[in-house]
Motif scaffolding. Structure first.
Motif, PDB file in Angstrom:
ATOM      1  N   TYR A 128      14.662 -31.573 -47.322  1.00 18.46           N
ATOM      2  CA  TYR A 128      14.530 -30.107 -47.133  1.00 18.46           C
ATOM      3  C   TYR A 128      13.994 -29.977 -45.538  1.00 18.46           C
ATOM      4  CZ  TYR A 128      13.093 -25.250 -46.947  1.00 18.46           C
ATOM      5  OH  TYR A 128      13.043 -23.943 -46.549  1.00 18.46           O
TER       6      TYR A 128
ATOM      7  N   GLY B  58      15.823 -22.396 -43.444  1.00 23.65           N
ATOM      8  CA  GLY B  58      15.594 -23.740 -43.872  1.00 23.65           C
ATOM      9  C   GLY B  58      17.009 -24.581 -44.354  1.00 23.65           C
TER      10      GLY B  58
ATOM     11  N   SER C 206      12.339 -27.473 -43.069  1.00 20.87           N
ATOM     12  CA  SER C 206      11.871 -26.107 -42.906  1.00 20.87           C
ATOM     13  C   SER C 206      12.163 -25.232 -41.841  1.00 20.87           C
ATOM     14  CB  SER C 206      10.302 -25.990 -43.294  1.00 20.87           C
ATOM     15  OG  SER C 206       9.675 -26.768 -42.193  1.00 20.87           O
TER      16      SER C 206
END
Length: 339
Positions: free
Chosen positions: A136, A84, A138
């Protein structure tokens, strides 16, 4: 007599040599005593589908299936490990973060905007008051660079690849429709020379009688530091924009090293036959994207070097031979010439 001689046993050379060896006789030459000594061996790589130019993003996407499920016996270790990535922004960087979000969504990244609280659950030691928002991603993984390189070398050898390490090839000579190179007291010959010499690719081209492309070798420095006592960082994502973002003091640099990343002038890969010297094939300019895109770059280079079309899975990602060909530099030079 070989069908191809590949110069440079870093990730680019080792991978394309293995791909070519599936149908051809291939020699791979490395000046250092171990493959991948310079750029590849000094890389700590991530698989980041949103990273790089459109061409590199496409080649990265086309490499995903191989990296997730390599051929049997390719490596005893997984090539990818989930990581990530967390992209940070201060209050004065929010506009840039929104632009990044748009660009990365266009690049098909798996993204979500995080609040400060959500970002702190992923990296608890972010500096208080520094962060205004975060992204973020992933679909980001650590790549086992050593396992990937050794896998390509192992695959090549299983296909009959002949590897020469610790020997610099003398000036290549073109005679009787073949290249002839003196390596370790013997002459190796092949009708096609693959230039995968990394930071030295322009030098090799000049030695062959071709014009340099203006490749730039740029230094990248990495360092290992100790985590604070009692803090476990193994599960943290990769964090970007961390100049003043982490709330712990660096007391000691355990180890640091520098490596080279080689870029073409437009920061896209250079894969294809030289326009003025048709028996010279370029496989260079992978810059900071060469590890994550290596499987697709190798398959693309091997196909074009054989005179075949772009493989279907790579073409499906939008990659064309023209987009990566060294001919684009000749066309640009002609377009900018006076008169």
């Amino acid at each position: 007599m070989f069908d191809f001689i590949v110069v440079g046993a870093g990730m680019a050379g080792a991978s394309v040599a293995a791909a070519l060896a599936s149908t051809a006789r291939v020699a791979l030459i490395e000046a250092e005593r171990q493959p991948g000594f310079h750029a590849t061996g000094r890389s700590a790589a991530l698989f980041v589908p949103s990273y790089g130019s459109a061409a590199f993003r496409a080649l990265t996407r086309a490499s995903a299936a191989f990296l997730r499920a390599p051929p049997e016996h390719f490596s005893p270790y997984p090539l990818l490990r989930p990581r990530g990535a967390l992209y940070l922004a201060r209050a004065d960087q929010l506009e840039r973060l929104q632009a990044m979000l748009h660009e990365m969504r266009v690049a098909d990244g798996r993204l979500e905007m995080l609040s400060v609280e959500a970002a702190l659950t992923k990296v608890p030691r972010l500096r208080p008051g520094y962060l205004a928002a975060a992204l973020y991603e992933s679909d980001v993984y650590d790549i086992d660079v050593a396992a990937l390189l050794q896998g390509f070398l192992r695959l090549g050898k299983s296909r009959g690849l002949r590897l020469h390490v610790g020997h610099r090839c003398s000036a290549p000579e073109w005679q009787d429709a073949a290249w002839h190179l003196r390596v370790d007291g013997e002459t190796l010959s092949a009708p096609v020379l693959v230039n995968a010499a990394g930071a030295w690719a322009d030098e090799l081209a000049i030695a062959c009688g071709a014009a340099p492309l203006g490749l730039r070798a740029m230094r990248r420095t990495a360092a290992l530091i100790d985590a604070p006592e009692g803090v476990t960082v193994d599960a943290w994502p990769a964090v970007f924009d961390v100049e003043a973002a982490l709330d712990f003091e660096v007391r000691r640099v355990g180890h640091s090293w520098a490596g080279l990343r080689t870029f073409a002038p437009d920061r896209n890969p250079v894969i294809g036959f030289d326009t003025r010297l048709p028996a010279l094939f370029w496989c260079a300019g992978q810059g900071g994207y060469g590890i994550q895109s290596a499987p697709a770059c190798a398959q693309l280079a091997a196909a074009l070097a054989r005179g075949a079309a772009v493989p279907a899975a790579i073409a499906a990602e939008g990659v064309t031979a023209e987009a990566v060909s060294p001919a684009r530099f000749t066309a640009q030079a002609a377009a900018s010439a006076p008169g």
